[in-house]
Enzyme design. Sequence first.
Site, PDB file in Angstrom:
ATOM      1  N   HIS A 100       7.278   3.527 -11.917  1.00  0.00           N
ATOM      2  CA  HIS A 100       8.296   4.090 -12.810  1.00  0.00           C
ATOM      3  C   HIS A 100       9.677   3.558 -12.438  1.00  0.00           C
ATOM      4  O   HIS A 100      10.116   3.716 -11.304  1.00  0.00           O
ATOM      5  CB  HIS A 100       8.291   5.632 -12.680  1.00  0.00           C
ATOM      6  CG  HIS A 100       9.315   6.295 -13.556  1.00  0.00           C
ATOM      7  ND1 HIS A 100      10.286   7.135 -13.062  1.00  0.00           N
ATOM      8  CD2 HIS A 100       9.532   6.222 -14.891  1.00  0.00           C
ATOM      9  CE1 HIS A 100      11.044   7.568 -14.064  1.00  0.00           C
ATOM     10  NE2 HIS A 100      10.601   7.030 -15.176  1.00  0.00           N
TER      11      HIS A 100
ATOM     12  N   HIS B 256      14.331   5.174 -23.363  1.00  0.00           N
ATOM     13  CA  HIS B 256      12.869   5.164 -23.270  1.00  0.00           C
ATOM     14  C   HIS B 256      12.217   4.882 -24.617  1.00  0.00           C
ATOM     15  O   HIS B 256      11.098   4.383 -24.681  1.00  0.00           O
ATOM     16  CB  HIS B 256      12.360   6.529 -22.793  1.00  0.00           C
ATOM     17  CG  HIS B 256      12.551   6.762 -21.314  1.00  0.00           C
ATOM     18  ND1 HIS B 256      13.662   7.385 -20.803  1.00  0.00           N
ATOM     19  CD2 HIS B 256      11.748   6.479 -20.253  1.00  0.00           C
ATOM     20  CE1 HIS B 256      13.536   7.472 -19.485  1.00  0.00           C
ATOM     21  NE2 HIS B 256      12.396   6.929 -19.115  1.00  0.00           N
TER      22      HIS B 256
ATOM     23  N   ARG C  50      30.360   2.386 -21.439  1.00  0.00           N
ATOM     24  CA  ARG C  50      29.233   2.652 -20.542  1.00  0.00           C
ATOM     25  C   ARG C  50      29.118   4.162 -20.399  1.00  0.00           C
ATOM     26  O   ARG C  50      29.961   4.798 -19.757  1.00  0.00           O
ATOM     27  CB  ARG C  50      29.500   2.013 -19.175  1.00  0.00           C
ATOM     28  CG  ARG C  50      28.544   2.468 -18.046  1.00  0.00           C
ATOM     29  CD  ARG C  50      27.194   1.810 -18.186  1.00  0.00           C
ATOM     30  NE  ARG C  50      26.292   2.122 -17.077  1.00  0.00           N
ATOM     31  CZ  ARG C  50      25.247   2.947 -17.189  1.00  0.00           C
ATOM     32  NH1 ARG C  50      24.989   3.561 -18.338  1.00  0.00           N
ATOM     33  NH2 ARG C  50      24.453   3.149 -16.156  1.00  0.00           N
TER      34      ARG C  50
ATOM     35  N   CYS D  91      31.894  -2.827 -15.142  1.00  0.00           N
ATOM     36  CA  CYS D  91      30.670  -2.201 -14.654  1.00  0.00           C
ATOM     37  C   CYS D  91      30.128  -3.045 -13.487  1.00  0.00           C
ATOM     38  O   CYS D  91      30.136  -4.285 -13.553  1.00  0.00           O
ATOM     39  CB  CYS D  91      29.645  -2.130 -15.776  1.00  0.00           C
ATOM     40  SG  CYS D  91      28.092  -1.407 -15.233  1.00  0.00           S
TER      41      CYS D  91
ATOM     42  N   TYR E  40      24.413   2.359  -7.556  1.00  0.00           N
ATOM     43  CA  TYR E  40      25.691   1.739  -7.210  1.00  0.00           C
ATOM     44  C   TYR E  40      25.822   1.507  -5.707  1.00  0.00           C
ATOM     45  O   TYR E  40      26.839   1.797  -5.100  1.00  0.00           O
ATOM     46  CB  TYR E  40      26.854   2.568  -7.768  1.00  0.00           C
ATOM     47  CG  TYR E  40      26.788   2.676  -9.280  1.00  0.00           C
ATOM     48  CD1 TYR E  40      27.127   1.581 -10.071  1.00  0.00           C
ATOM     49  CD2 TYR E  40      26.348   3.842  -9.912  1.00  0.00           C
ATOM     50  CE1 TYR E  40      27.048   1.669 -11.453  1.00  0.00           C
ATOM     51  CE2 TYR E  40      26.262   3.923 -11.290  1.00  0.00           C
ATOM     52  CZ  TYR E  40      26.608   2.831 -12.056  1.00  0.00           C
ATOM     53  OH  TYR E  40      26.520   2.909 -13.427  1.00  0.00           O
TER      54      TYR E  40
END
Lengths: 552, 552
Positions: free
Chosen positions: B123, B147, B219, B267, B404
């Site tokens: 997953h 998803h 974002r 980002c 991150y």
Amino acid sequence: MSLKNILLRTINQKNKYINLAATAVKINQEQYNYREQNRQYRKTVATALFSSVLIGTVLAEKSKNESKGKDKNKDDNICEAGERRPDLPTYRAEEVSKHDSVESFWVIYKNGVYDVTSFLPSHPGGDQIMNAGGLSIEPFWNVYGMHKTKDICALLESYRIGNLHEDDMMDHSGDELWVKEPSRDKRLIVKTSKPFNAEIPAKLQVEHFDTPNELFYVRQHMPVPELDSSQHRVRVTIENGETVTREFSLQQLDMFPRTQVRAALMCAGNRRSEMNEVKPVKGISWQGGAISNAVWEGVLLVDVLRACGVDNTDVAGKHVIFTGSDIDATGVNFSTSIPLEQALNPSNRILLATHMNGAVLPPDHGHPLRAVVPGAPAVRSVKWLESITISKDESSSHWHQKDYRSFNASKTWETADFATAPPIYSLPVTSAICDPANGDTVVAKNGVVEIRGYAYSGGGAKILRVDISPDCGETWVQAEEMQTDDAPPQQHYSWTLWTARIPVRKEQKEIELWAKATDSNFNTQPEKFDDIWNIRGLLSNAYHRIKVQIKH
Amino acid sequence: MSLKNILLRTINQKNKYINLAATAVKINQEQYNYREQNRQYRKTVATALFSSVLIGTVLAEKSKNESKGKDKNKDDNICEAGERRPDLPTYRAEEVSKHDSVESFWVIYKNGVYDVTSFLPSHPGGDQIMNAGGLSIEPFWNVYGMHKTKDICALLESYRIGNLHEDDMMDHSGDELWVKEPSRDKRLIVKTSKPFNAEIPAKLQVEHFDTPNELFYVRQHMPVPELDSSQHRVRVTIENGETVTREFSLQQLDMFPRTQVRAALMCAGNRRSEMNEVKPVKGISWQGGAISNAVWEGVLLVDVLRACGVDNTDVAGKHVIFTGSDIDATGVNFSTSIPLEQALNPSNRILLATHMNGAVLPPDHGHPLRAVVPGAPAVRSVKWLESITISKDESSSHWHQKDYRSFNASKTWETADFATAPPIYSLPVTSAICDPANGDTVVAKNGVVEIRGYAYSGGGAKILRVDISPDCGETWVQAEEMQTDDAPPQQHYSWTLWTARIPVRKEQKEIELWAKATDSNFNTQPEKFDDIWNIRGLLSNAYHRIKVQIKH
């Protein structure tokens, strides 16, 4: 005084300068002190004669030979040029002195006369050679002793055209320039002896987190000045319409709070020898030993500047010029500068330092006072500091204007424009494997080889990770032990020593190891030197790669 | 309230939670406000049910298809899983709920029951899936809409074992979560629509030095909260033995001096799509469009913290936790933190911002208040800021603890230890060619092709040079025009736009162009992505390379 002697000798070379020289020597010998002498001579004579030369450059070929060589610790300074040659004609000094242009350029070395016109474009020190047109090069070579190698003397001799008339011979031995050099630790690896440039052996780098003072690498541009700490003064000059000047003795500096900063100093040319393998570059052929770490103690530059009336108004675009007491062959003091805004930022922790690892600064490291600019290339940490000037201009010195700047890999000495290239005020992330060395045989214990090294990044960035590849980039092993200090974020000026344990196969006889570090800005080292290559061999921070044999 | 609905629905799935749920719903509906609701539910129910999920991850394969795909702007969210299948057995919800362990792990999607036990290790969101054991995954998928793609639904359907009994079916449509999303500029390139993640087209990046607000890349981790600026408060909490709390309305924040900072936000996953070409990584497949530049206006965080009594004592190792009003499927607010020493350094210019390019912050960019942490990855610039906590611990959120952070190229999801990996608080030097794009045909004028792009470096480093190679590294051409701003040294938070002119040969039909930037610490970009590859696809800053056709 040796300075006076050099100047007088050089002056005497050309009759047309005799009047100027006479003015200069009139200065009352009893009255002048070291600094005033420099200033007076600079104004009247020296700048008219020549500016500075060949700073810290050696022929790249020599570096190559040295790095391969058998006897790395010995300066190869036996020069056989300048012997009298009966087969060649004789010239008077006056005749030689007429050949001082790019059309016809002659120089004298001892008994020899040389026509080096065709060599001018390839002189590693660039235009500086023009100052020696029609003159003896000995006064220059006395200061920049790295010329005195067999290779360079043989090169010079290949331009030989004649002998200097015996009546015009002068004593340029200049030995007295160097008699007061401090004694040095025998373990240092000497790259050039005059001026003294020496690196710390790699295996000793990782033995001490703070490098012992006697092992701290040494980078000199000129002879080491001999200064008296009780007499030493640093002058702060603020050019702001009117010029304001204040002087501080060391005792007076102590009215500011004393503080300590742990900081590595690294030459911007550290690891140049690796870049040189790609294509020859100019400069001392440092391996990885032009970096060491110390705890520096002194007062904060920002405190001194504030006390002298520098506030936050009208600071943009201004500079702080540091001047040392070391002088070149023309009487010009070493000098460089940093942006004023950088100097005023308390995070930068810039010191006027008197102590190093708890001891008074040794002569080789700036006794009795030096600037320490953490996170910047070591050239900005001016030794033997005698003046600090706030100016709208950068330092005008050769060292600031014509060196310590960066270019892309395609710029040549012909196309590189120093005037528009930004000066190097910080350093990129780097690392090196110190133990084992390239070519060593290492013993694997329980299938593991242990390797040690350093990593460092400028501008206050901390090393977060060192990764080692034992298979040319296929896999990476993170160093486990990281010895560092606990400075606040963005103020991490120390180096990091690391240890990594690399698994090896039972049958493995040889291993190639690559090291790369990642800093707190997550910058990493470039893979190879090709694309960061630059004419001066600076900022040489690609992966460090070694090959070692394995004993099981 | 949509949050309440989600929670109630999820609660109802398991009888054993009914009592807890009853306690939760007793809270007086008139009294609770947005924030109190979050807090109360979190304490009593939500954390017992599930914590956060799959933050911003998409299957790398999908990214790949998208980047090759025809219709990049359309979210591919047609999910055909969960139709009733008469050929399969029927299960009651109670039976399904027993399968909630790694030994047997079932989930529900619409009418379908799935045994995904064997899928657990692969997953992409890791352990987060464990929160959905024996339950419907629809509430999660409603929040993490990425998803809902054909690929993922087909994958889910391959684990199908039966149908859910009709009496146990519940409405999990969750559409109301998204009805208040702001309208967006059609020119943005949508990567995922729920949550909304979209980049600015490359050619529009270089059209404006300060990106127009409507084109600034977006974002989001969750749905955009709807906040009333007149009612909004930010709470400052100082945990220091006793806890001190102060609240500020926007009007009250205005008692601090207002200031502006020009800063790019990028980002940490920008240019991930290029790293993904080496080996698949997890995360939104950004091209180079997850960076934009703006002038931010607000008050300095350091001023607010000082006013709240934070001084320089006892700051080492502490953190500033920023919490936004955006909440995940379990009622947990978005949160992350930065070191307190970084926050207190005035050079870092960290803002509590209310304006962007002269206008009130748009909803997509944090209306009415956001943190702006210049030089750091944009995730630290928390939007919809509702609380600031000084704590001895970093934020405990999933986004801070499990994302991150950076690893070396050999770490896998199995071996990466997030607990010891340092969080990313700054960004390395990067650059991209924006115009032309890869595959474009460009017109050569007088034997020269003009190219434009951006460059940026974190931590306040300025871009000093951008070099372009038109021949795979053989030669480098320095960009001539550099559009930047005049921030002081080490406080350069803006991006740099550049233009380079590349000579091409008369007969040349195609050209490969490489871009690399050098910043004021003289760090440069790594040549290729292989050695900086990491599981999360962060810090993807190798050379940017494109191929274009040439028309003469």
